[in-house]
Design a protein around this motif. Sequence first.
Motif, PDB file in Angstrom:
ATOM      1  N   THR A   1      17.726  13.186 -25.224  1.00  0.00           N
ATOM      2  CA  THR A   1      17.356  13.701 -23.898  1.00  0.00           C
ATOM      3  C   THR A   1      15.862  13.992 -23.835  1.00  0.00           C
ATOM      4  OG1 THR A   1      19.551  14.623 -23.541  1.00  0.00           O
ATOM      5  CG2 THR A   1      17.751  15.614 -22.287  1.00  0.00           C
ATOM      6  N   THR A   2      15.319  14.559 -24.899  1.00  0.00           N
ATOM      7  CA  THR A   2      13.902  14.921 -24.925  1.00  0.00           C
ATOM      8  C   THR A   2      13.013  13.685 -24.915  1.00  0.00           C
ATOM      9  OG1 THR A   2      14.508  16.910 -26.163  1.00  0.00           O
ATOM     10  CG2 THR A   2      12.170  16.329 -26.104  1.00  0.00           C
ATOM     11  N   VAL A   3      13.381  12.676 -25.685  1.00  0.00           N
ATOM     12  CA  VAL A   3      12.609  11.431 -25.714  1.00  0.00           C
ATOM     13  C   VAL A   3      12.593  10.803 -24.316  1.00  0.00           C
ATOM     14  CG1 VAL A   3      12.579   9.061 -26.609  1.00  0.00           C
ATOM     15  CG2 VAL A   3      12.882  10.995 -28.180  1.00  0.00           C
ATOM     16  N   THR A   4      13.749  10.750 -23.671  1.00  0.00           N
ATOM     17  CA  THR A   4      13.832  10.204 -22.315  1.00  0.00           C
ATOM     18  C   THR A   4      12.972  11.012 -21.358  1.00  0.00           C
ATOM     19  OG1 THR A   4      16.053   9.377 -22.733  1.00  0.00           O
ATOM     20  CG2 THR A   4      15.422   9.660 -20.424  1.00  0.00           C
ATOM     21  N   TRP A   5      13.008  12.333 -21.472  1.00  0.00           N
ATOM     22  CA  TRP A   5      12.226  13.246 -20.623  1.00  0.00           C
ATOM     23  C   TRP A   5      10.731  12.968 -20.779  1.00  0.00           C
ATOM     24  CZ3 TRP A   5      10.095  18.293 -22.499  1.00  0.00           C
ATOM     25  CH2 TRP A   5       9.690  19.130 -21.455  1.00  0.00           C
ATOM     26  N   TYR A   6      10.275  12.860 -22.032  1.00  0.00           N
ATOM     27  CA  TYR A   6       8.854  12.588 -22.260  1.00  0.00           C
ATOM     28  C   TYR A   6       8.456  11.198 -21.769  1.00  0.00           C
ATOM     29  CZ  TYR A   6       7.904  16.780 -25.077  1.00  0.00           C
ATOM     30  OH  TYR A   6       7.709  18.062 -25.513  1.00  0.00           O
ATOM     31  N   ARG A   7       9.309  10.209 -22.016  1.00  0.00           N
ATOM     32  CA  ARG A   7       8.982   8.846 -21.569  1.00  0.00           C
ATOM     33  C   ARG A   7       8.875   8.782 -20.048  1.00  0.00           C
ATOM     34  NH1 ARG A   7      12.581   5.702 -25.994  1.00  0.00           N
ATOM     35  NH2 ARG A   7      11.017   5.773 -27.642  1.00  0.00           N
TER      36      ARG A   7
ATOM     37  N   ASN B   1      -0.334  15.040 -19.043  1.00  0.00           N
ATOM     38  CA  ASN B   1      -1.283  14.713 -20.104  1.00  0.00           C
ATOM     39  C   ASN B   1      -0.630  13.687 -21.039  1.00  0.00           C
ATOM     40  OD1 ASN B   1      -2.789  14.670 -22.496  1.00  0.00           O
ATOM     41  ND2 ASN B   1      -3.390  16.821 -22.300  1.00  0.00           N
ATOM     42  N   SER B   2      -0.941  12.421 -20.829  1.00  0.00           N
ATOM     43  CA  SER B   2      -0.312  11.335 -21.591  1.00  0.00           C
ATOM     44  C   SER B   2      -0.586  11.438 -23.084  1.00  0.00           C
ATOM     45  CB  SER B   2      -0.795   9.981 -21.075  1.00  0.00           C
ATOM     46  OG  SER B   2      -0.408   9.800 -19.735  1.00  0.00           O
ATOM     47  N   THR B   3      -1.782  11.839 -23.452  1.00  0.00           N
ATOM     48  CA  THR B   3      -2.126  11.957 -24.869  1.00  0.00           C
ATOM     49  C   THR B   3      -1.235  13.009 -25.533  1.00  0.00           C
ATOM     50  OG1 THR B   3      -4.412  11.329 -24.395  1.00  0.00           O
ATOM     51  CG2 THR B   3      -3.996  12.439 -26.497  1.00  0.00           C
ATOM     52  N   LEU B   4      -1.091  14.154 -24.908  1.00  0.00           N
ATOM     53  CA  LEU B   4      -0.252  15.225 -25.448  1.00  0.00           C
ATOM     54  C   LEU B   4       1.211  14.787 -25.531  1.00  0.00           C
ATOM     55  CD1 LEU B   4       0.056  18.176 -26.393  1.00  0.00           C
ATOM     56  CD2 LEU B   4       0.322  18.802 -23.993  1.00  0.00           C
ATOM     57  N   ILE B   5       1.682  14.116 -24.505  1.00  0.00           N
ATOM     58  CA  ILE B   5       3.077  13.673 -24.492  1.00  0.00           C
ATOM     59  C   ILE B   5       3.320  12.650 -25.598  1.00  0.00           C
ATOM     60  CG2 ILE B   5       4.805  12.405 -23.148  1.00  0.00           C
ATOM     61  CD1 ILE B   5       3.606  13.861 -20.667  1.00  0.00           C
ATOM     62  N   ARG B   6       2.397  11.723 -25.805  1.00  0.00           N
ATOM     63  CA  ARG B   6       2.540  10.750 -26.900  1.00  0.00           C
ATOM     64  C   ARG B   6       2.555  11.462 -28.252  1.00  0.00           C
ATOM     65  NH1 ARG B   6      -1.137   7.881 -23.801  1.00  0.00           N
ATOM     66  NH2 ARG B   6      -0.142   6.246 -22.587  1.00  0.00           N
ATOM     67  N   GLU B   7       1.714  12.489 -28.404  1.00  0.00           N
ATOM     68  CA  GLU B   7       1.705  13.259 -29.657  1.00  0.00           C
ATOM     69  C   GLU B   7       3.058  13.938 -29.876  1.00  0.00           C
ATOM     70  OE1 GLU B   7      -1.543  16.048 -29.349  1.00  0.00           O
ATOM     71  OE2 GLU B   7      -3.054  14.466 -29.484  1.00  0.00           O
TER      72      GLU B   7
ATOM     73  N   LEU C   1       5.975  12.975 -28.624  1.00  0.00           N
ATOM     74  CA  LEU C   1       6.956  11.929 -28.921  1.00  0.00           C
ATOM     75  C   LEU C   1       6.866  11.500 -30.380  1.00  0.00           C
ATOM     76  CD1 LEU C   1       6.911   9.620 -25.769  1.00  0.00           C
ATOM     77  CD2 LEU C   1       8.937  10.640 -26.836  1.00  0.00           C
ATOM     78  N   THR C   2       5.656  11.311 -30.868  1.00  0.00           N
ATOM     79  CA  THR C   2       5.465  10.921 -32.263  1.00  0.00           C
ATOM     80  C   THR C   2       6.004  12.001 -33.200  1.00  0.00           C
ATOM     81  OG1 THR C   2       3.523   9.605 -31.687  1.00  0.00           O
ATOM     82  CG2 THR C   2       3.738  10.276 -33.994  1.00  0.00           C
ATOM     83  N   ALA C   3       5.723  13.249 -32.888  1.00  0.00           N
ATOM     84  CA  ALA C   3       6.236  14.352 -33.716  1.00  0.00           C
ATOM     85  C   ALA C   3       7.761  14.343 -33.737  1.00  0.00           C
ATOM     86  CB  ALA C   3       5.709  15.686 -33.202  1.00  0.00           C
ATOM     87  N   LEU C   4       8.380  14.122 -32.584  1.00  0.00           N
ATOM     88  CA  LEU C   4       9.845  14.052 -32.521  1.00  0.00           C
ATOM     89  C   LEU C   4      10.377  12.909 -33.380  1.00  0.00           C
ATOM     90  CD1 LEU C   4      10.787  14.650 -28.779  1.00  0.00           C
ATOM     91  CD2 LEU C   4      11.631  15.938 -30.736  1.00  0.00           C
ATOM     92  N   GLU C   5       9.747  11.752 -33.252  1.00  0.00           N
ATOM     93  CA  GLU C   5      10.177  10.579 -34.008  1.00  0.00           C
ATOM     94  C   GLU C   5      10.013  10.791 -35.509  1.00  0.00           C
ATOM     95  OE1 GLU C   5       7.796   7.697 -31.992  1.00  0.00           O
ATOM     96  OE2 GLU C   5       9.178   7.595 -30.290  1.00  0.00           O
ATOM     97  N   ASN C   6       9.076  11.654 -35.890  1.00  0.00           N
ATOM     98  CA  ASN C   6       8.857  11.979 -37.307  1.00  0.00           C
ATOM     99  C   ASN C   6       9.675  13.187 -37.757  1.00  0.00           C
ATOM    100  OD1 ASN C   6       7.019   9.880 -37.668  1.00  0.00           O
ATOM    101  ND2 ASN C   6       5.295  11.129 -37.021  1.00  0.00           N
TER     102      ASN C   6
END
Length: 131
Positions: free
Chosen positions: A77-83, A93-99, A101-106
């Motif tokens: 749900t969180t990944v979908t929300w950020y995407r 803030n796209s940069t913050l959101i990508r960061e 997402l990367t943290a979640l994926e890690n």
Amino acid sequence: MHIKNIDIQGRHIHDIPSFYEEINRVFMAGEDWKIGESLDALDDILYGGTGKISGNEPVKLTWYDFDKSRLALGMDTTVTWYREKLRYPEKFNSTLIRERLTALENGQGQTFFDIVMEIIASHTNIMLHKH
């Protein structure tokens, strides 16, 4: 001292929109308006003065089907929300959101549920009971 009892029914929560529907049902009953899908708005109503909580009064917040809600508002749900937010770079803030997402994926980032728990924990007058 009187403690206000408030119950969240986790069985009603399947995704972020249904989370806010439950929050509105519980905290905004009797009001002629509802909060939108905003973590800041959630934080605001927990401060009190609007809706069910009157200021800094002590609150026992019982969250039923807690683990079901944790799952419903978890990683997917969180990944979908950020995407979805990335589709609107003019608003978010796209940069913050990508960061994030990367943290979640890690395996290091916060899920939407984790963020909600952090917001609730920041209100020292609210005692959360998980069921």
